[in-house]
Design an enzyme around this catalytic site. Structure first.
Site, PDB file in Angstrom:
ATOM      1  N   GLU A  94      -0.142   4.211 -10.837  1.00  0.00           N
ATOM      2  CA  GLU A  94       0.887   3.336 -10.269  1.00  0.00           C
ATOM      3  C   GLU A  94       1.384   3.942  -8.965  1.00  0.00           C
ATOM      4  OE1 GLU A  94       1.348   4.667 -13.491  1.00  0.00           O
ATOM      5  OE2 GLU A  94       0.150   2.979 -14.218  1.00  0.00           O
ATOM      6  N   GLY A 113      -0.614  11.941  11.454  1.00  0.00           N
ATOM      7  CA  GLY A 113      -1.001  13.229  10.878  1.00  0.00           C
ATOM      8  C   GLY A 113      -0.049  14.390  11.129  1.00  0.00           C
ATOM      9  N   THR A 114       1.261  14.118  11.185  1.00  0.00           N
ATOM     10  CA  THR A 114       2.169  15.264  11.368  1.00  0.00           C
ATOM     11  C   THR A 114       2.255  16.114  10.094  1.00  0.00           C
ATOM     12  OG1 THR A 114       4.206  14.082  10.791  1.00  0.00           O
ATOM     13  CG2 THR A 114       3.561  14.044  13.106  1.00  0.00           C
ATOM     14  N   ASN A 115       2.127  15.486   8.933  1.00  0.00           N
ATOM     15  CA  ASN A 115       2.095  16.298   7.702  1.00  0.00           C
ATOM     16  C   ASN A 115       0.802  17.102   7.626  1.00  0.00           C
ATOM     17  OD1 ASN A 115       4.491  15.991   5.834  1.00  0.00           O
ATOM     18  ND2 ASN A 115       4.127  13.860   6.447  1.00  0.00           N
ATOM     19  N   GLU A 121       9.778  16.842   5.191  1.00  0.00           N
ATOM     20  CA  GLU A 121       8.407  16.681   4.672  1.00  0.00           C
ATOM     21  C   GLU A 121       7.529  17.841   5.127  1.00  0.00           C
ATOM     22  OE1 GLU A 121       6.557  12.752   4.935  1.00  0.00           O
ATOM     23  OE2 GLU A 121       8.488  11.908   5.487  1.00  0.00           O
ATOM     24  N   ILE A 155      -4.380   2.152  -1.187  1.00  0.00           N
ATOM     25  CA  ILE A 155      -4.013   2.424  -2.584  1.00  0.00           C
ATOM     26  C   ILE A 155      -5.284   2.770  -3.351  1.00  0.00           C
ATOM     27  CG2 ILE A 155      -3.105   1.383  -4.709  1.00  0.00           C
ATOM     28  CD1 ILE A 155      -1.163  -0.150  -2.879  1.00  0.00           C
ATOM     29  N   LEU A 156      -5.247   3.885  -4.047  1.00  0.00           N
ATOM     30  CA  LEU A 156      -6.439   4.360  -4.759  1.00  0.00           C
ATOM     31  C   LEU A 156      -6.478   3.756  -6.162  1.00  0.00           C
ATOM     32  CD1 LEU A 156      -6.086   8.003  -3.485  1.00  0.00           C
ATOM     33  CD2 LEU A 156      -7.945   6.429  -2.883  1.00  0.00           C
ATOM     34  N   ASN A 163       0.618  13.647  -3.341  1.00  0.00           N
ATOM     35  CA  ASN A 163       1.058  12.714  -2.297  1.00  0.00           C
ATOM     36  C   ASN A 163       2.443  13.126  -1.822  1.00  0.00           C
ATOM     37  OD1 ASN A 163       1.127  10.215  -0.758  1.00  0.00           O
ATOM     38  ND2 ASN A 163       2.525   9.412  -2.312  1.00  0.00           N
ATOM     39  N   HIS A 183       5.930  11.344  -0.230  1.00  0.00           N
ATOM     40  CA  HIS A 183       6.588  10.047  -0.025  1.00  0.00           C
ATOM     41  C   HIS A 183       7.967  10.299   0.571  1.00  0.00           C
ATOM     42  CE1 HIS A 183       7.398   5.820  -0.616  1.00  0.00           C
ATOM     43  NE2 HIS A 183       8.584   6.168  -1.093  1.00  0.00           N
TER      44      HIS A 183
END
Ligand code: GAR
Length: 216
Positions: free
Chosen positions: A145, A14-16, A176, A94-95, A109, A111
């Site tokens: 996707e 959880g650093t973001n 990030e 994955i949703l 999101n 990445h």
């Protein structure tokens, strides 16, 4: 003006999430982290939510027979928390298209690569294997996707001689933590529009376009 209510979905350290919490500590910030949901009961990020006095929930996919139940439960928690924007931050499930469509253009999101290059897992090892000179990170709207969708913010980090996946990951992670709050800020200010699956930033300045000296 009411602040944008952000829900953050995590699975790990959880650093973001922390970067988003830190950004919302400024009372002038247009967004606030209002709810944290973890897919793992032992995620370190849960302690970060607690320390900041933010409501958190554990929704463990193992408690459900099917993805449908897991996602319906996520969806209900987010709606119950009156969440406006959902941020995936190291969320390792994955949703399905059902969930993604329900939150279309309100689900983002981060990445750790310059998408559309190096989607998926083990990103940094694959970047090093490829011989690429640069990597970076991407904040994007989520589509069905994996690691696809309109790009909001990116930043570039150089690959340095002697890099390992860990040293490159650390350099990218520093970016990030700046890109995710920036993307949320732009959305909260109503300056992000998706048109024909491309993001338009209204009143963009060079500072948004980004800004970051990865060595500085
Ligand atoms: C981050 O590097 C994020 O970009 C990555 O997981 C890490 C989570 O770290 N996400 C993905 O690879 C998604 N495809 P954090 O829990 O410390 O924020």
């Amino acid at each position: 003006m009411a602040r944008l209510r952000v829900g953050v979905l995590i699975s790990g350290r959880g650093t973001n999430l922390q970067a988003l919490i830190d950004a919302s500590a400024d009372p002038a910030a247009p967004a606030e982290v209002a709810l944290v949901i973890s897919s793992q009961g032992d995620a370190q990020g849960l302690a970060r939510a607690r320390a900041a006095g933010i409501r958190s929930e554990i929704i463990n996919y193992r408690a459900f027979n099917a993805k449908q139940g897991f996602e319906a439960s996520l969806d209900a928690a987010l709606r119950g928390g009156r969440i406006d924007l959902v941020c995936l931050a190291g969320f390792m499930r994955i949703l399905t298209p059902w969930f993604v469509e329900r939150w279309r253009d309100r689900l983002i999101n981060i990445h750790p690569s310059l998408l559309p290059a190096f989607k998926g897992l083990d990103t940094h090892a694959r970047v090093l294997d490829s011989g690429a000179r640069f990597s970076g990170c991407t904040v994007h709207f989520v589509r069905a996707e994996m690691d696809e969708g309109p790009i909001i913010v990116q930043a570039v980090a150089p690959v340095m001689p002697g890099d390992t996946p860990d040293t490159l990951a650390a350099r990218v992670l520093g970016l990030e933590h700046r890109c995710y709050p920036l993307a949320v800020h732009l959305i909260a200010e109503g300056r992000v529009r998706v048109q024909n699956e491309r993001v338009e930033i209204l009143n963009a300045t060079v500072a948004n376009a980004i800004m970051i000296n990865p060595l500085g």
